[in-house]
Scaffold this active site. Structure first.
Site, PDB file in Angstrom:
ATOM      1  N   LYS A  65      35.074  -0.907   3.974  1.00  9.64           N
ATOM      2  CA  LYS A  65      33.844  -1.665   3.715  1.00  9.64           C
ATOM      3  C   LYS A  65      32.734  -1.172   4.630  1.00  9.64           C
ATOM      4  CE  LYS A  65      33.991  -3.997   7.774  1.00  9.64           C
ATOM      5  NZ  LYS A  65      32.933  -3.874   8.842  1.00  9.64           N
ATOM      6  N   ASP A  91      38.294  -9.779   9.601  1.00 10.66           N
ATOM      7  CA  ASP A  91      37.758  -9.045   8.452  1.00 10.66           C
ATOM      8  C   ASP A  91      38.690  -9.033   7.249  1.00 10.66           C
ATOM      9  OD1 ASP A  91      35.542  -8.456   9.940  1.00 10.66           O
ATOM     10  OD2 ASP A  91      36.026  -6.345  10.265  1.00 10.66           O
TER      11      ASP A  91
END
Length: 426
Positions: free
Chosen positions: A122, A249
């Site tokens: 990401k 995350d």
């Protein structure tokens, strides 16, 4: 005879203690084969064995051996080294019946034998740090987006209900329960009572210490895989909630690819992709990493941006990417930790005028992202300073409901049932 269908072992007669040095991806399989087949009959204390074959699986054992006469277990050819006088023996080994029965047992007891999944990373399109919490962590507000750079993870269900075995293609990656993949599988068993254990091979492409969430993605992918092998005991929502126990995350990757994340990052609000998925980008990561803890130690909230993160999100949604919205409050402390990273960003901005819509650091570094072009500036190729830098193009990526992420130019993840295995030999 097609020798490629057999296992090859190199046997050298020399004055060394017995040892075994397999390729990483076949460590657990080759150990089993070597010690069960050579350990009591064919080996001596002066034998060094090394496995030359990689990317093996129980199913490939079965297919390769079934095409040949299993009574012909060994083929040998001898040669002498003219310099040392040492004899070398090349052994072609056809796995025995016990390995075939082991493979059959795995396939018989599960509807899914092997699973290959893409594990994408990401970027943080913007990252605002809003406050320091009483527990020592920081609250953030960030637009997370999955991108097309990622690892490939192959899972095979183990017939041994005792331990997961992990291998990888790069050095330095922990293979024990320090690895987030193993942590994720342990967590899944704890939450569901599943007794499935796995052989896993991680084909690592995402650099570590890059601010790209590669390890977190691996953990989320492992949770998804474990749930597939168990017939979907948990919902996606449950997987997302559990994953917060692994890392802040990790829950994001259970979004559909674009999310507004708050809290420590574990509060995930799915949003429609605010940026065209075909928008190109380039990632440039110098060899040096930015330790996340050190970056946060140098963070001074009173010197951070005061822009409302929801305003940034609205502006990106309405007007697209621009330099003024790609704010990362961790850039100043990261640039203190790694001054060369600040220079890299400045040089990309200067050299890429008109080429990039925005240039910014992702996460806590040390990746610099250029949005708008898949190509890095020429100096990245020309300067010796960046000869060891990681450079990759990428696109934004999303996933469909009840499906995992797939690699670009790939239509589906590889779900292999026993029927599929008759046509798939890795």
């Amino acid at each position: 005879m097609n020798l490629g269908t057999f296992f090859f072992f190199s046997l050298q007669i020399q004055d060394l203690p017995y040892s075994f040095a397999p390729m990483a991806s076949t460590q657990f399989l080759c150990q089993h084969l070597l010690f069960s087949s050579f350990g009591t009959n064919g080996s001596t204390p002066n034998t060094l064995l090394s496995c030359k074959k990689s990317n093996l699986s129980l199913s490939s054992f079965r297919h390769r051996s079934s095409s040949f006469d299993r009574k012909a277990q060994n083929r040998r050819a001898t040669a002498s080294d003219s310099k040392t006088g040492r004899r070398q023996v090349e052994i072609v080994y056809d796995p025995d019946e016990r390995i075939n029965r082991l493979a059959d047992e795995v396939d018989k007891n599960t509807s899914l034998s092997r699973l290959s999944l893409f594990s994408p990373c990401k970027i943080n399109v913007f990252l605002r740090i809003t406050r320091k919490r009483e527990d020592g962590f920081h609250d953030l507000a960030s637009l997370f987006h999955v991108i097309s750079l990622g690892d490939m993870i192959k899972f095979s269900q183990s017939p041994m209900k005792s331990k997961d075995r992990l291998s990888t293609n790069v050095p330095g990656v922990p293979l024990d329960d320090k690895n987030l993949i193993i942590k994720a599988l342990n967590l899944y068993r704890k939450k569901t009572g599943s007794d499935n254990f796995f052989w896993i091979h991680l084909d690592k492409k995402v650099p570590t210490g890059a601010g790209l969430g590669g390890g977190s993605s691996n953990a989320a992918t492992a949770l998804w895989a474990a749930n597939q092998f168990s017939g979907g005991l948990a919902t996606e929502k449950e997987l997302q909630e559990w994953s917060g126990e692994i890392g802040s995350d990790v829950p994001f990757f259970f979004s559909h690819g674009a999310a507004y994340c708050t809290g420590r990052g574990e509060v995930v609000e799915d949003i429609p992709p605010p940026i065209p998925l075909d928008m190109p980008m380039v990632l440039i990561k110098p060899q040096q990493a930015c330790p996340t803890g050190e970056v946060y130690k140098r963070l001074r909230l009173d010197q951070s941006s005061s822009v409302d993160p929801l305003t940034l999100l609205e502006k990106i949604t309405q007007m697209g990417i621009s330099q003024d919205v790609c704010i990362n409050d961790l850039e100043p402390p990261a640039f203190e930790v790694l001054p060369s990273l600040k220079l890299l960003k400045k040089r990309v901005l200067a050299a890429g005028r008109g080429q990039y819509d925005a240039v910014f650091m992702s996460g806590s570094g040390s990746s610099i992202v250029g949005i708008g072009s898949p190509e890095p500036p020429q100096f990245v190729y020309d300067d010796d300073e960046y000869k060891d830098a990681f450079v990759s193009e990428a696109r934004f990526l999303t996933r469909r409901e009840n499906q995992w992420y797939t690699e670009l130019n790939s239509t589906t993840s590889s779900f292999e049932s026993p029927a599929d295995l008759s046509q798939t030999v890795e």
